[in-house]
Design a protein around this motif. Structure first.
Motif, PDB file in Angstrom:
ATOM      1  N   HIS A 126       0.827  -1.203   0.000  1.00  0.00           N
ATOM      2  CA  HIS A 126       0.000   0.000   0.000  1.00  0.00           C
ATOM      3  C   HIS A 126       0.870   1.266   0.000  1.00  0.00           C
ATOM      4  O   HIS A 126       0.601   2.222  -0.751  1.00  0.00           O
ATOM      5  N   LEU A 127       1.913   1.281   0.815  1.00  0.00           N
ATOM      6  CA  LEU A 127       2.806   2.438   0.866  1.00  0.00           C
ATOM      7  C   LEU A 127       3.559   2.618  -0.451  1.00  0.00           C
ATOM      8  O   LEU A 127       3.742   3.745  -0.918  1.00  0.00           O
ATOM      9  N   LEU A 128       3.997   1.524  -1.061  1.00  0.00           N
ATOM     10  CA  LEU A 128       4.700   1.620  -2.344  1.00  0.00           C
ATOM     11  C   LEU A 128       3.779   2.115  -3.451  1.00  0.00           C
ATOM     12  O   LEU A 128       4.224   2.812  -4.368  1.00  0.00           O
ATOM     13  N   ASN A 129       2.483   1.766  -3.388  1.00  0.00           N
ATOM     14  CA  ASN A 129       1.535   2.331  -4.343  1.00  0.00           C
ATOM     15  C   ASN A 129       1.407   3.831  -4.146  1.00  0.00           C
ATOM     16  O   ASN A 129       1.233   4.580  -5.111  1.00  0.00           O
ATOM     17  N   GLY A 130       1.483   4.302  -2.895  1.00  0.00           N
ATOM     18  CA  GLY A 130       1.468   5.732  -2.613  1.00  0.00           C
ATOM     19  C   GLY A 130       2.680   6.430  -3.191  1.00  0.00           C
ATOM     20  O   GLY A 130       2.586   7.559  -3.693  1.00  0.00           O
ATOM     21  N   VAL A 131       3.829   5.768  -3.149  1.00  0.00           N
ATOM     22  CA  VAL A 131       5.045   6.327  -3.758  1.00  0.00           C
ATOM     23  C   VAL A 131       4.873   6.428  -5.266  1.00  0.00           C
ATOM     24  O   VAL A 131       5.231   7.433  -5.894  1.00  0.00           O
ATOM     25  N   LYS A 132       4.298   5.382  -5.854  1.00  0.00           N
ATOM     26  CA  LYS A 132       4.095   5.358  -7.305  1.00  0.00           C
ATOM     27  C   LYS A 132       3.159   6.472  -7.759  1.00  0.00           C
ATOM     28  O   LYS A 132       3.353   7.068  -8.811  1.00  0.00           O
ATOM     29  N   LYS A 133       2.148   6.783  -6.918  1.00  0.00           N
ATOM     30  CA  LYS A 133       1.188   7.827  -7.264  1.00  0.00           C
ATOM     31  C   LYS A 133       1.673   9.223  -6.891  1.00  0.00           C
ATOM     32  O   LYS A 133       1.030  10.204  -7.247  1.00  0.00           O
ATOM     33  N   GLY A 134       2.790   9.309  -6.149  1.00  0.00           N
ATOM     34  CA  GLY A 134       3.347  10.612  -5.795  1.00  0.00           C
ATOM     35  C   GLY A 134       2.872  11.159  -4.466  1.00  0.00           C
ATOM     36  O   GLY A 134       3.154  12.304  -4.129  1.00  0.00           O
ATOM     37  N   ALA A 135       2.157  10.391  -3.677  1.00  0.00           N
ATOM     38  CA  ALA A 135       1.667  10.851  -2.384  1.00  0.00           C
ATOM     39  C   ALA A 135       2.757  10.820  -1.315  1.00  0.00           C
ATOM     40  O   ALA A 135       2.704  11.588  -0.357  1.00  0.00           O
ATOM     41  N   LEU A 136       3.740   9.919  -1.465  1.00  0.00           N
ATOM     42  CA  LEU A 136       4.833   9.760  -0.513  1.00  0.00           C
ATOM     43  C   LEU A 136       6.160   9.726  -1.258  1.00  0.00           C
ATOM     44  O   LEU A 136       6.200   9.447  -2.457  1.00  0.00           O
ATOM     45  N   LYS A 180      10.021   7.770  -1.195  1.00  0.00           N
ATOM     46  CA  LYS A 180      10.489   6.445  -0.781  1.00  0.00           C
ATOM     47  C   LYS A 180      10.968   6.452   0.660  1.00  0.00           C
ATOM     48  O   LYS A 180      10.752   5.501   1.400  1.00  0.00           O
ATOM     49  N   GLU A 181      11.627   7.547   1.072  1.00  0.00           N
ATOM     50  CA  GLU A 181      12.134   7.635   2.439  1.00  0.00           C
ATOM     51  C   GLU A 181      10.985   7.609   3.444  1.00  0.00           C
ATOM     52  O   GLU A 181      11.054   6.937   4.474  1.00  0.00           O
ATOM     53  N   GLU A 182       9.903   8.344   3.148  1.00  0.00           N
ATOM     54  CA  GLU A 182       8.741   8.348   4.040  1.00  0.00           C
ATOM     55  C   GLU A 182       8.105   6.962   4.094  1.00  0.00           C
ATOM     56  O   GLU A 182       7.682   6.504   5.164  1.00  0.00           O
ATOM     57  N   CYS A 183       8.054   6.307   2.955  1.00  0.00           N
ATOM     58  CA  CYS A 183       7.477   4.967   2.873  1.00  0.00           C
ATOM     59  C   CYS A 183       8.247   4.008   3.779  1.00  0.00           C
ATOM     60  O   CYS A 183       7.647   3.304   4.605  1.00  0.00           O
ATOM     61  N   TYR A 184       9.572   3.973   3.644  1.00  0.00           N
ATOM     62  CA  TYR A 184      10.375   3.055   4.446  1.00  0.00           C
ATOM     63  C   TYR A 184      10.351   3.436   5.921  1.00  0.00           C
ATOM     64  O   TYR A 184      10.352   2.571   6.793  1.00  0.00           O
ATOM     65  N   LYS A 185      10.284   4.742   6.210  1.00  0.00           N
ATOM     66  CA  LYS A 185      10.207   5.192   7.600  1.00  0.00           C
ATOM     67  C   LYS A 185       8.900   4.710   8.244  1.00  0.00           C
ATOM     68  O   LYS A 185       8.901   4.174   9.356  1.00  0.00           O
ATOM     69  N   LYS A 186       7.770   4.869   7.546  1.00  0.00           N
ATOM     70  CA  LYS A 186       6.480   4.426   8.080  1.00  0.00           C
ATOM     71  C   LYS A 186       6.454   2.913   8.268  1.00  0.00           C
ATOM     72  O   LYS A 186       5.944   2.410   9.270  1.00  0.00           O
ATOM     73  N   PHE A 187       7.012   2.183   7.306  1.00  0.00           N
ATOM     74  CA  PHE A 187       7.023   0.727   7.420  1.00  0.00           C
ATOM     75  C   PHE A 187       7.896   0.289   8.593  1.00  0.00           C
ATOM     76  O   PHE A 187       7.512  -0.601   9.354  1.00  0.00           O
ATOM     77  N   ASN A 188       9.060   0.908   8.769  1.00  0.00           N
ATOM     78  CA  ASN A 188       9.941   0.537   9.877  1.00  0.00           C
ATOM     79  C   ASN A 188       9.312   0.873  11.226  1.00  0.00           C
ATOM     80  O   ASN A 188       9.458   0.114  12.186  1.00  0.00           O
ATOM     81  N   GLU A 189       8.602   2.006  11.313  1.00  0.00           N
ATOM     82  CA  GLU A 189       7.901   2.346  12.553  1.00  0.00           C
ATOM     83  C   GLU A 189       6.838   1.295  12.871  1.00  0.00           C
ATOM     84  O   GLU A 189       6.704   0.862  14.018  1.00  0.00           O
TER      85      GLU A 189
END
Length: 111
Positions: free
Chosen positions: A83-93, A95-104
């Motif tokens: 879901h987070l990677l789809n947000g990166v693909k669409k420009g909402a996030l 990559k750094e924010e995506c990995y930070k949210k997943f690690n949290e």
């Protein structure tokens, strides 16, 4: 159609499952395309080893997980990361924010 499902191995009354990618027409313990991980329900808590990146790449390619595999993916964060990677693909996030949210999420749920 390609499915992500369980392949039963192990002894009688002591099952261990491989999480695999297979054609939906092949038998349960038959030919498969790739092994993604192992699920051992015999221990408490159950042991799950999983290659998250390969699982996500197969889901992006169109492979559908079975209900049991879907719950395993949900428990291990595969669906969240997809879901987070789809947000990166669409420009909402980014990559750094995506990995930070997943690690949290990963740190919070491993305790």
């Amino acid at each position: 159609m390609v499915r992500i499902r369980l392949k039963r191995i192990g002894k009688k009354h002591r099952p261990i499952y491989h999480i695999i990618v297979a054609d939906s027409r092949s038998p349960r313990d038959g030919r498969f395309i790739e092994k993604l991980g192992i699920y051992n329900p015999n221990s408490n808590p159950s042991i799950i080893t999983l290659n998250i990146d390969n699982s996500i790449s197969w889901m992006i390619k169109g492979a559908k997980p079975t209900n049991t595999v879907n719950s395993i993916f949900k428990k291990n964060g595969v669906l969240l990361k997809k879901h987070l990677l789809n947000g990166v693909k669409k420009g909402a996030l980014t990559k750094e924010e995506c990995y930070k949210k997943f690690n949290e999420w990963n740190v919070k749920n491993k305790n």
